[in-house]
Design an enzyme around this catalytic site. Structure first.
Site, short mmCIF file in Angstrom:
data_model
loop_
_atom_site.label_atom_id
_atom_site.label_comp_id
_atom_site.label_asym_id
_atom_site.label_seq_id
_atom_site.Cartn_x
_atom_site.Cartn_y
_atom_site.Cartn_z
N TYR A 1 81.84 -50.77 -21.16
CA TYR A 1 80.77 -51.79 -21.08
C TYR A 1 80.43 -52.11 -19.62
O TYR A 1 79.25 -52.23 -19.26
CB TYR A 1 81.28 -53.05 -21.81
CG TYR A 1 80.28 -54.17 -21.94
CD1 TYR A 1 79.23 -54.11 -22.85
CD2 TYR A 1 80.41 -55.32 -21.16
CE1 TYR A 1 78.33 -55.16 -22.98
CE2 TYR A 1 79.52 -56.38 -21.28
CZ TYR A 1 78.48 -56.29 -22.20
OH TYR A 1 77.60 -57.33 -22.31
N LYS B 1 76.80 -51.57 -18.01
CA LYS B 1 76.03 -52.68 -17.44
C LYS B 1 75.78 -52.48 -15.95
O LYS B 1 74.74 -52.92 -15.43
CB LYS B 1 76.74 -54.01 -17.72
CG LYS B 1 76.72 -54.43 -19.20
CD LYS B 1 75.31 -54.42 -19.77
CE LYS B 1 75.15 -55.26 -21.03
NZ LYS B 1 73.80 -55.11 -21.63
#
Ligand code: NAD
Length: 248
Positions: free
Chosen positions: A154, A158
């Protein structure tokens, strides 16, 4: 009304931040495609918007699958003639410590956040270039700026979105298309474990200078700003609506 007659696609709008953004855009006069993997939740958000006097349609789409994205963009264009605003909000987490993370957990997160955002951008950008108008809004995270334990997938996705935001902004500026990103922090199903589990709850709250999680509707005004003419001279930027978590 700041978005009167604009046409917006909001991905992952069946719940959480995306649903709050779809409702906020509709209140500002936009016609909103509520796009989600989960069609029941998308339909419920769209029905709520229409019942409140706004204009919305629900579209089932997995943003990681290019054919579904192309069909979704085509449907929106056929319905309302164009797409002015794209919010790449759909997201998932597959949390695991890095030595235990599976290939599927790694790939799923990159596919939804990175490939999903890219697929949606490519599906709508030609029309924006033709009309010399567009607003692209990405959703990043404190995880992409600071890193997070148990979320190497993640955090990588991001952080990648920050690069995509800047490249999109530079490449499309000459067509009067802006691209910006928001790093939100909000009480949604995605953050339920870290907000409620006794092992994480206090630790996370201690990192938020404002001392609480936002409600999704508190971060939505930043999405309205980036979609509206108020941000006409702002591109390639990131606003963290995270209670100060990323102050450094
Ligand atoms: N909540 C937070 O504090 C927080 C913090 C930083 C970043 N974010 C980001 O904000 C965005 C929204 O998060 P949220 O907290 O509202 O999450 P959420 O889990 O409440 O909602 C995400 C929505 O995306 C949909 N979705 C998932 N995969 C999809 C796919 N492949 N195609 C289409 N739709 C899909 C889900 O069905 C769901 O409706 C995400 O990109 C997330 O990474 C959230």
């Amino acid at each position: 009304m700041q978005l009167k007659d604009r046409v917006a696609i909001v991905t992952g709008a069946g719940q959480g931040i995306g649903a709050a953004v779809a409702r906020a855009y509709a209140r500002e006069g936009a016609r909103v495609a509520v796009v989600d993997l989960n069609i029941e939740s998308a339909q419920s958000v769209a029905a709520g918007i229409n019942a409140a006097g706004g204009q919305a349609i629900a579209v089932a789409c997995n943003v990681a699958i290019r054919e579904q994205v192309d069909a979704m963009a085509k449907l929106v264009t056929q319905t309302w003639g164009r797409v002015d605003i794209l919010v790449n909000n759909a997201g998932v987490t597959r949390t695991a410590m890095l030595h235990k993370m599976t290939q599927d957990q790694w790939q799923d997160v990159l596919s939804v956040h990175l490939s999903g955002s890219f697929n949606c951008l490519q599906a709508v950008v030609d029309g924006m270039i033709e009309r010399r108008y567009g607003r692209i809004i990405y959703v990043t995270s404190a995880a992409g700026v600071l890193g997070t334990i148990g979320q190497i997938n993640y955090s990588a996705a991001k952080a990648g979105i920050l690069g995509m935001t800047k490249s999109t902004a530079k490449e499309l500026a000459r067509f009067n298309i802006t691209a910006n990103a928001i790093a939100p922090g909000a009480a949604t199903p995605m953050t339920e474990t870290i907000r409620t589990d006794e092992r994480f709850k206090e630790k996370y709250l201690d990192r938020i200078p404002l001392g609480r999680w936002a409600e999704p509707q508190e971060v939505a005004p930043v999405f309205v700003f980036f979609a509206s003419d108020a941000s006409s001279y702002v591109t390639g930027q990131v606003i963290a609506a995270d209670g100060g978590m990323t102050i450094h």
